[in-house]
Design a protein around this motif. Structure first.
Motif, PDB file in Angstrom:
ATOM      1  N   THR A  50       0.825  -1.211   0.000  1.00  0.00           N
ATOM      2  CA  THR A  50       0.000   0.000   0.000  1.00  0.00           C
ATOM      3  C   THR A  50       0.858   1.260   0.000  1.00  0.00           C
ATOM      4  OG1 THR A  50      -1.780  -1.134   1.181  1.00  0.00           O
ATOM      5  CG2 THR A  50      -1.786   1.267   1.234  1.00  0.00           C
ATOM      6  N   LEU A  51       1.798   1.331   0.924  1.00  0.00           N
ATOM      7  CA  LEU A  51       2.678   2.504   0.998  1.00  0.00           C
ATOM      8  C   LEU A  51       3.547   2.603  -0.252  1.00  0.00           C
ATOM      9  CD1 LEU A  51       3.810   2.296   4.744  1.00  0.00           C
ATOM     10  CD2 LEU A  51       1.988   3.691   3.751  1.00  0.00           C
ATOM     11  N   GLY A  52       4.000   1.445  -0.728  1.00  0.00           N
ATOM     12  CA  GLY A  52       4.827   1.428  -1.931  1.00  0.00           C
ATOM     13  C   GLY A  52       4.081   1.929  -3.145  1.00  0.00           C
ATOM     14  N   GLY A  53       2.802   1.567  -3.249  1.00  0.00           N
ATOM     15  CA  GLY A  53       2.005   2.007  -4.385  1.00  0.00           C
ATOM     16  C   GLY A  53       1.954   3.512  -4.502  1.00  0.00           C
ATOM     17  N   ALA A  54       2.017   4.190  -3.361  1.00  0.00           N
ATOM     18  CA  ALA A  54       2.002   5.655  -3.354  1.00  0.00           C
ATOM     19  C   ALA A  54       3.402   6.227  -3.538  1.00  0.00           C
ATOM     20  CB  ALA A  54       1.398   6.156  -2.041  1.00  0.00           C
ATOM     21  N   TRP A  55       4.330   5.785  -2.734  1.00  0.00           N
ATOM     22  CA  TRP A  55       5.645   6.420  -2.691  1.00  0.00           C
ATOM     23  C   TRP A  55       6.577   5.969  -3.808  1.00  0.00           C
ATOM     24  CZ3 TRP A  55       5.978   5.396   3.288  1.00  0.00           C
ATOM     25  CH2 TRP A  55       5.083   6.273   3.931  1.00  0.00           C
ATOM     26  N   ALA A 112      -0.645  -3.311  -9.407  1.00  0.00           N
ATOM     27  CA  ALA A 112       0.395  -2.274  -9.434  1.00  0.00           C
ATOM     28  C   ALA A 112      -0.014  -1.029 -10.221  1.00  0.00           C
ATOM     29  CB  ALA A 112       1.698  -2.857  -9.980  1.00  0.00           C
ATOM     30  N   PRO A 113      -0.465  -1.147 -11.477  1.00  0.00           N
ATOM     31  CA  PRO A 113      -0.864   0.084 -12.188  1.00  0.00           C
ATOM     32  C   PRO A 113      -2.103   0.740 -11.594  1.00  0.00           C
ATOM     33  CG  PRO A 113      -1.354  -1.867 -13.511  1.00  0.00           C
ATOM     34  CD  PRO A 113      -0.526  -2.322 -12.353  1.00  0.00           C
ATOM     35  N   LEU A 114      -3.022  -0.061 -11.037  1.00  0.00           N
ATOM     36  CA  LEU A 114      -4.204   0.506 -10.390  1.00  0.00           C
ATOM     37  C   LEU A 114      -3.802   1.352  -9.181  1.00  0.00           C
ATOM     38  CD1 LEU A 114      -6.762  -2.476 -10.428  1.00  0.00           C
ATOM     39  CD2 LEU A 114      -6.820  -0.394 -11.809  1.00  0.00           C
ATOM     40  N   ALA A 115      -2.878   0.817  -8.388  1.00  0.00           N
ATOM     41  CA  ALA A 115      -2.392   1.556  -7.216  1.00  0.00           C
ATOM     42  C   ALA A 115      -1.668   2.831  -7.643  1.00  0.00           C
ATOM     43  CB  ALA A 115      -1.467   0.669  -6.388  1.00  0.00           C
ATOM     44  N   SER A 116      -0.889   2.735  -8.718  1.00  0.00           N
ATOM     45  CA  SER A 116      -0.175   3.911  -9.217  1.00  0.00           C
ATOM     46  C   SER A 116      -1.136   4.994  -9.671  1.00  0.00           C
ATOM     47  CB  SER A 116       0.741   3.516 -10.385  1.00  0.00           C
ATOM     48  OG  SER A 116       1.780   2.674  -9.957  1.00  0.00           O
ATOM     49  N   THR A 136      -7.968   1.600  -2.373  1.00  0.00           N
ATOM     50  CA  THR A 136      -7.879   0.824  -3.623  1.00  0.00           C
ATOM     51  C   THR A 136      -7.340  -0.569  -3.355  1.00  0.00           C
ATOM     52  OG1 THR A 136      -7.525   2.840  -4.933  1.00  0.00           O
ATOM     53  CG2 THR A 136      -6.868   0.754  -5.929  1.00  0.00           C
ATOM     54  N   VAL A 137      -6.247  -0.643  -2.602  1.00  0.00           N
ATOM     55  CA  VAL A 137      -5.655  -1.945  -2.258  1.00  0.00           C
ATOM     56  C   VAL A 137      -6.628  -2.759  -1.412  1.00  0.00           C
ATOM     57  CG1 VAL A 137      -3.800  -3.108  -0.987  1.00  0.00           C
ATOM     58  CG2 VAL A 137      -3.283  -1.105  -2.419  1.00  0.00           C
ATOM     59  N   PHE A 138      -7.251  -2.111  -0.441  1.00  0.00           N
ATOM     60  CA  PHE A 138      -8.177  -2.814   0.451  1.00  0.00           C
ATOM     61  C   PHE A 138      -9.340  -3.431  -0.325  1.00  0.00           C
ATOM     62  CE2 PHE A 138     -12.025  -2.657   3.163  1.00  0.00           C
ATOM     63  CZ  PHE A 138     -11.651  -3.614   4.097  1.00  0.00           C
TER      64      PHE A 138
END
Length: 281
Positions: free
Chosen positions: A140-145, A217-221, A266-268
């Motif tokens: 989750t944090l990685g998807g943002a940062w 991954a692209p959804l989180a991005s 989104t991840v949840f």
């Protein structure tokens, strides 16, 4: 840049400390602290902190929301939300000459969006075994940062076409694409490294659904980019550069976690329907 790196290192140290006490109340307190700071920064930006009763009411509701899943509170959800809405209108009546209904709506939105988004971190924490829930937290944090970091460096090197020039002039389409690719690659690397560590530290064998991870991954991005742009709109309309200065070089909590606010839900929601990681018994 040096200031940003120092702040990032300190931030990672704090994250490591929280993860060390992941199964204790420290994690809950850390999430609650993020909610309080984010609410304060948003209210300050919107010039709503001057209405002390409104700020106190919204802050109390925001702090309470992460604990709504507790049985004795979840049974009173309708009563709590109804009381909250009723008191909001009382505040409007008290300050009717200076406080507009649009501002009440904005305050209500802030007090609902911030705790709900951050609370998804607690939902993940409570629903999955520790070894897997930590991995979900890192994802989750990685998807943002990771997206933000990849977009920054690729944008600086190859950025030519503006992504949203009227909202955030420095963001480019090339940077966004670079951020998405960076996140996809880092997701796989992070998952592989973590599963190896989990096997040695926890004695847990975690099976990775690579296809599902590659789709997330692209959804989180994209969620992270949307969160970043949304925060930029708020700052632009409020006439401020940063939400705060608690993290030198990065700004405030909202400046650093604006993407997380969109990535976490989104991840949840994604993992409610798709199993990314499975513990092999």
């Amino acid at each position: 840049m040096k200031q940003r790196i120092v702040s990032a290192v300190l931030g990672l140290f704090v994250l490591g400390f929280v993860l060390f006490f992941y199964e204790t109340v420290v994690f809950n307190l850390a999430v609650t602290l993020l909610i309080v700071l984010a609410i304060y920064e948003l209210f300050k930006a919107a010039k709503l902190t001057q209405y002390k009763e409104l700020f106190a009411l919204c802050l109390a509701f925001s702090i309470l929301m992460p604990f709504m899943q507790m049985k004795h509170l979840s049974n009173q959800l309708a009563l709590i939300c109804g009381t909250y809405a009723f008191l909001m209108f009382l505040v409007l009546l008290r300050y009717h000459s200076t406080l507009h209904v649009e501002q009440i709506g904005l305050a209500f939105f802030f007090a609902l969006m911030i705790p709900f988004s951050f609370s998804t971190l607690l939902f993940i924490h409570n629903r999955y075994e520790m070894s897997v829930s930590i991995l979900y937290l890192l994802i989750t944090l990685g998807g943002a940062w990771l997206t933000d970091t990849g977009a920054y460096f690729v944008g600086c090197k190859f950025g030519k076409h503006k992504l949203a020039p009227n909202i955030s002039p420095k963001k480019t389409i090339e940077g966004a694409i670079g951020g998405i690719i960076c996140n996809i690659v880092c997701y796989f690397v992070l998952a592989i490294l973590y599963t190896s560590v989990a096997k040695s530290m926890f004695g847990t064998v975690i099976q990775i659904n690579y296809i599902a991870l590659g789709c997330l991954a692209p959804l989180a991005s994209l969620a992270g980019i949307l969160g970043d742009l949304s925060a930029s709109v708020i700052k632009r309309q409020c006439g401020i550069k940063d939400f705060g200065s608690i993290m030198p070089g990065h700004g405030g909590v909202m400046d650093r976690f604006d993407s997380v606010l969109f990535v976490a839900p989104t991840v949840f929601m994604y993992i409610q329907y798709v199993e990314l990681f499975k513990i092999v018994r």
